[in-house]
Scaffold this motif. Structure first.
Motif, PDB file in Angstrom:
ATOM      1  N   LEU A  82       5.248  10.407   8.562  1.00 58.74           N
ATOM      2  CA  LEU A  82       4.527   9.156   8.779  1.00 58.74           C
ATOM      3  C   LEU A  82       4.314   8.425   7.457  1.00 58.74           C
ATOM      4  CD1 LEU A  82       1.791  10.174  11.388  1.00 58.74           C
ATOM      5  CD2 LEU A  82       4.058   9.184  11.786  1.00 58.74           C
ATOM      6  N   ARG A  83       4.316   7.110   7.532  1.00 57.28           N
ATOM      7  CA  ARG A  83       4.035   6.294   6.349  1.00 57.28           C
ATOM      8  C   ARG A  83       2.578   5.878   6.416  1.00 57.28           C
ATOM      9  NH1 ARG A  83       5.831   3.897   2.003  1.00 57.28           N
ATOM     10  NH2 ARG A  83       5.839   1.631   1.664  1.00 57.28           N
ATOM     11  N   VAL A  84       1.829   6.194   5.351  1.00 56.09           N
ATOM     12  CA  VAL A  84       0.377   6.034   5.337  1.00 56.09           C
ATOM     13  C   VAL A  84      -0.038   5.141   4.172  1.00 56.09           C
ATOM     14  CG1 VAL A  84      -1.843   7.228   5.086  1.00 56.09           C
ATOM     15  CG2 VAL A  84       0.014   8.282   6.416  1.00 56.09           C
ATOM     16  N   LEU A  85      -0.954   4.210   4.456  1.00 53.51           N
ATOM     17  CA  LEU A  85      -1.565   3.379   3.419  1.00 53.51           C
ATOM     18  C   LEU A  85      -3.049   3.700   3.344  1.00 53.51           C
ATOM     19  CD1 LEU A  85      -1.549   1.024   1.368  1.00 53.51           C
ATOM     20  CD2 LEU A  85      -2.039  -0.510   3.289  1.00 53.51           C
ATOM     21  N   ASP A  86      -3.514   4.031   2.139  1.00 55.26           N
ATOM     22  CA  ASP A  86      -4.941   4.222   1.885  1.00 55.26           C
ATOM     23  C   ASP A  86      -5.438   2.977   1.168  1.00 55.26           C
ATOM     24  OD1 ASP A  86      -7.492   5.047   1.276  1.00 55.26           O
ATOM     25  OD2 ASP A  86      -6.904   6.847   0.183  1.00 55.26           O
ATOM     26  N   VAL A  87      -6.351   2.251   1.796  1.00 54.79           N
ATOM     27  CA  VAL A  87      -6.885   1.004   1.244  1.00 54.79           C
ATOM     28  C   VAL A  87      -8.216   1.299   0.553  1.00 54.79           C
ATOM     29  CG1 VAL A  87      -7.635  -1.341   1.777  1.00 54.79           C
ATOM     30  CG2 VAL A  87      -5.763  -0.310   3.077  1.00 54.79           C
ATOM     31  N   PRO A 119       2.328  -1.782  15.536  1.00 54.78           N
ATOM     32  CA  PRO A 119       1.805  -1.635  16.893  1.00 54.78           C
ATOM     33  C   PRO A 119       1.897  -0.176  17.340  1.00 54.78           C
ATOM     34  CG  PRO A 119       3.202  -3.566  16.749  1.00 54.78           C
ATOM     35  CD  PRO A 119       3.357  -2.836  15.438  1.00 54.78           C
ATOM     36  N   GLY A 120       0.800   0.340  17.863  1.00 57.33           N
ATOM     37  CA  GLY A 120       0.737   1.737  18.257  1.00 57.33           C
ATOM     38  C   GLY A 120       0.313   2.654  17.140  1.00 57.33           C
ATOM     39  N   GLY A 121       0.243   2.109  15.925  1.00 56.57           N
ATOM     40  CA  GLY A 121      -0.198   2.900  14.786  1.00 56.57           C
ATOM     41  C   GLY A 121      -1.707   3.067  14.758  1.00 56.57           C
ATOM     42  N   THR A 122      -2.182   3.878  13.827  1.00 57.88           N
ATOM     43  CA  THR A 122      -3.603   4.234  13.752  1.00 57.88           C
ATOM     44  C   THR A 122      -4.290   3.547  12.585  1.00 57.88           C
ATOM     45  OG1 THR A 122      -3.217   6.404  14.751  1.00 57.88           O
ATOM     46  CG2 THR A 122      -5.226   6.156  13.445  1.00 57.88           C
ATOM     47  N   ILE A 123      -5.477   3.036  12.851  1.00 58.56           N
ATOM     48  CA  ILE A 123      -6.372   2.535  11.807  1.00 58.56           C
ATOM     49  C   ILE A 123      -7.568   3.482  11.776  1.00 58.56           C
ATOM     50  CG2 ILE A 123      -7.898   0.647  11.095  1.00 58.56           C
ATOM     51  CD1 ILE A 123      -5.929  -1.260  12.492  1.00 58.56           C
ATOM     52  N   LEU A 181      -5.637   3.730   6.558  1.00 58.14           N
ATOM     53  CA  LEU A 181      -6.953   4.358   6.534  1.00 58.14           C
ATOM     54  C   LEU A 181      -7.717   3.958   5.280  1.00 58.14           C
ATOM     55  CD1 LEU A 181      -6.617   6.850   4.312  1.00 58.14           C
ATOM     56  CD2 LEU A 181      -5.495   7.977   6.232  1.00 58.14           C
ATOM     57  N   SER A 182      -9.022   4.205   5.315  1.00 59.81           N
ATOM     58  CA  SER A 182      -9.863   3.922   4.155  1.00 59.81           C
ATOM     59  C   SER A 182     -11.116   4.778   4.216  1.00 59.81           C
ATOM     60  CB  SER A 182     -10.252   2.443   4.085  1.00 59.81           C
ATOM     61  OG  SER A 182     -10.964   2.171   2.892  1.00 59.81           O
TER      62      SER A 182
END
Length: 283
Positions: free
Chosen positions: A52-57, A144-148, A120-121
């Motif tokens: 999975l590709r994940v961004l931490d803000v 779309p369909g991804g997780t926040i 995520l953050s």
């Protein structure tokens, strides 16, 4: 055009001030020593896994980004304050985590639409001053369909109360800025995200803090390491009476919240409440 330029300059100045606030003190050590378990809690709640590709803000020094990378994801740790990355890189290298570190404004993320599977953050994006802009960006970069997934201090919890205690001594907020702990209010976050998300899960939890022997040690630790607290004291520099009053307010806050008295713990025991919020971006 002049008004637009003025607004851009004002925003640039505000972001510069925020960056400087978090660069002072030593937030990486606070995150590592006081709340190290929060990042893994959020990573687990978001279902981070290999591929999975994940961004931490608002990643700071990687409290959530590093555990996400260790879970096998392709992770970008982004933050307005790149000065925090150095400590994060050292921890990541020591733990064998591989991730990308990128300077980024949470209200204008430099990423494409629908670029990430999970956004995520962990007590990060909540400090962006304009909540709706930040929320819009969280949604935009999530597929779309991804997780926040968000972990934020609640207004009623200890850190929310700490910000309330510091408010009388802080400079007035800029126009349009909202208090960070509002991100810990479920209704507020639901309103920010609106019908762009589904499958919402929101749970208030607490993290036990027992590293401070006395309320005074808590106060002094935050005066030395926590950017927002340092900034408030700087605002009243040269006003010893107000500084003494703030000293007392922070000690009173910790003493009032202390659950260690009579427990045999030998120190101050605090329970800091946070909201753990996850949702799926609607298709």
């Amino acid at each position: 055009m002049t008004m637009q330029n003025s607004a851009v300059e004002a925003d640039r100045a505000l972001k510069s001030k925020h960056r400087a606030m978090w660069a002072q003190g030593d937030y990486p050590s606070l995150a590592a020593e006081v709340i190290p378990e929060l990042g893994p809690v959020l990573v687990e709640a978001c279902g981070v896994r290999p591929g999975l590709r994940v961004l931490d803000v608002g990643a700071g020094s990687g409290n959530a980004a590093i555990p996400a990378a260790l879970a096998g994801a392709d992770v970008v740790a982004s933050d307005l304050t790149p000065e925090l990355f150095e400590a994060g890189r050292r921890v990541a290298e020591k733990q064998g985590a591989h991730l990308t570190w990128q300077e980024a404004d949470a209200e204008a993320l430099p990423f494409g639409d629908a670029e990430f599977d999970i956004v995520l953050s962990c007590v990060g994006v909540m400090f962006a001053p304009h909540h709706q802009q930040a929320a819009d960006e969280l949604v935009r970069v999530c597929r779309p369909g991804g997780t926040i997934g968000l972990l934020s201090w609640t207004p009623q919890g200890f850190i929310g109360r700490m910000f309330a205690a510091m408010k009388p001594y802080a400079p007035p907020p800029p126009p349009g800025a909202q208090p960070p702990p509002l991100w810990g209010d479920e209704d507020h976050v639901r309103a920010l995200l609106g019908d762009r998300v589904t499958d919402i899960s929101a749970e208030r939890r607490t993290v036990r803090i027992d590293r401070f022997a006395t309320p005074e040690m808590f106060r002094d630790y935050f005066k030395e390491r926590y950017g927002p607290t340092i900034s408030v004291y700087k605002n009243i520099a040269g006003e010893p009476d107000r500084a003494a009053a703030l000293d007392g307010a922070l000690v009173d806050l910790a003493r009032d919240a202390d659950q260690g008295s009579g427990s045999g713990s030998g120190g101050t025991v605090l329970e800091w409440e946070y909201l753990l919020f996850t949702a799926r971006r609607a298709g």
